[in-house]
Design an enzyme around this catalytic site. Structure first.
Site, mmCIF file in Angstrom:
data_model
loop_
_atom_site.group_PDB
_atom_site.id
_atom_site.type_symbol
_atom_site.label_atom_id
_atom_site.label_comp_id
_atom_site.label_asym_id
_atom_site.label_seq_id
_atom_site.Cartn_x
_atom_site.Cartn_y
_atom_site.Cartn_z
ATOM 1 N N ASN A 111 37.391 41.301 37.184
ATOM 2 C CA ASN A 111 38.465 42.266 37.359
ATOM 3 C C ASN A 111 38.601 43.134 36.124
ATOM 4 O O ASN A 111 38.375 42.707 34.998
ATOM 5 C CB ASN A 111 39.790 41.593 37.746
ATOM 6 C CG ASN A 111 40.277 40.537 36.771
ATOM 7 O OD1 ASN A 111 39.510 39.723 36.270
ATOM 8 N ND2 ASN A 111 41.573 40.539 36.513
ATOM 9 N N GLU A 113 41.319 45.866 34.620
ATOM 10 C CA GLU A 113 42.654 46.440 34.744
ATOM 11 C C GLU A 113 42.759 47.750 33.965
ATOM 12 O O GLU A 113 41.885 48.095 33.175
ATOM 13 C CB GLU A 113 43.699 45.440 34.236
ATOM 14 C CG GLU A 113 43.766 44.198 35.088
ATOM 15 C CD GLU A 113 44.814 43.202 34.641
ATOM 16 O OE1 GLU A 113 45.041 42.252 35.389
ATOM 17 O OE2 GLU A 113 45.393 43.357 33.547
ATOM 18 N N CYS A 154 39.405 44.670 41.492
ATOM 19 C CA CYS A 154 39.177 43.231 41.612
ATOM 20 C C CYS A 154 37.711 42.878 41.364
ATOM 21 O O CYS A 154 36.811 43.684 41.604
ATOM 22 C CB CYS A 154 39.552 42.755 43.009
ATOM 23 S SG CYS A 154 41.286 42.986 43.435
ATOM 24 N N GLU A 167 35.709 40.863 42.983
ATOM 25 C CA GLU A 167 34.859 40.813 44.168
ATOM 26 C C GLU A 167 34.341 42.195 44.546
ATOM 27 O O GLU A 167 33.170 42.353 44.895
ATOM 28 C CB GLU A 167 35.632 40.210 45.360
ATOM 29 C CG GLU A 167 36.121 38.807 45.129
ATOM 30 C CD GLU A 167 37.507 38.698 44.508
ATOM 31 O OE1 GLU A 167 38.192 37.697 44.777
ATOM 32 O OE2 GLU A 167 37.919 39.607 43.747
ATOM 33 N N CYS A 212 41.706 38.671 47.626
ATOM 34 C CA CYS A 212 42.887 39.363 48.148
ATOM 35 C C CYS A 212 42.533 40.060 49.469
ATOM 36 O O CYS A 212 41.360 40.130 49.856
ATOM 37 C CB CYS A 212 43.405 40.368 47.122
ATOM 38 S SG CYS A 212 42.404 41.863 46.960
ATOM 39 N N CYS A 261 39.996 42.958 49.158
ATOM 40 C CA CYS A 261 38.632 42.458 48.935
ATOM 41 C C CYS A 261 38.063 41.852 50.211
ATOM 42 O O CYS A 261 36.885 42.049 50.520
ATOM 43 C CB CYS A 261 38.616 41.432 47.803
ATOM 44 S SG CYS A 261 38.800 42.198 46.174
#
Length: 160
Positions: free
Chosen positions: A62, A64, A73, A75, A112, A115
């Site tokens: 990830n 940010e 993310c 993934e 999530c 994803c």
């Protein structure tokens, strides 16, 4: 009116030592990727590792950004990296590991919703399911035989 029952199956491993050699290696790569995550705001680090049909392992973590939610993310970083680097090469399996610098993550952390949707597009397009393994920092690992086990009633291009 009719009622249907949706089922999904998963295997739960007590810890990483119970995984097969290939699954263990892939999860170790996800852990390594997690350690390089850029998560100064959430303090929640996620790593992902994809095993491709050509035996390549593609990583993601990830990333940010202060202009939240401009981050990404792990993934999706990994799957788009695979698509850009090895277009058309099938995904065999995905491993995900998550940790926090605030508290110990001792239960499995799955992808999530965004994803799951992105990953499902790759699985549907390749017409072959891929396994998904996910864990926290320590403890149990969940393994499914298909991403679609995590996303019943998925949306795909057939609706467009």
């Amino acid at each position: 009116m009719k009622e249907i029952k949706i089922t999904a199956s998963a295997t739960i491993y007590n810890d990483i030592t119970e995984l097969s050699g290939e699954d263990n290696l892939l999860m170790q790569k996800a852990i390594e990727a997690r350690q390089n995550a850029y998560a100064p705001y959430s303090k929640f680090n996620v790593g992902a590792a994809l095993l491709l049909e050509n035996s390549q392992i593609v990583l993601g973590n990830n990333q940010e950004n202060a202009a939240y939610p401009s981050g990404m993310c792990a993934e999706r970083v990994a799957i788009w990296n695979a698509g850009a680097t090895f277009p058309g090469v099938k995904i065999i399996k995905l491993a995900i590991s998550a940790s926090s610098t605030i508290s110990k993550v001792d239960k499995p952390v799955g992808p999530c919703g965004a994803c799951r949707q992105t990953l499902s597009e790759f699985e549907i397009n390749q017409k072959v399911p891929f396994e998904v393994l996910f864990m926290g920092e320590v403890g149990e690992i969940v393994k499914t035989k298909s991403l679609l086990d995590l996303l019943p009633f998925s949306f795909d291009s057939s609706y467009l």
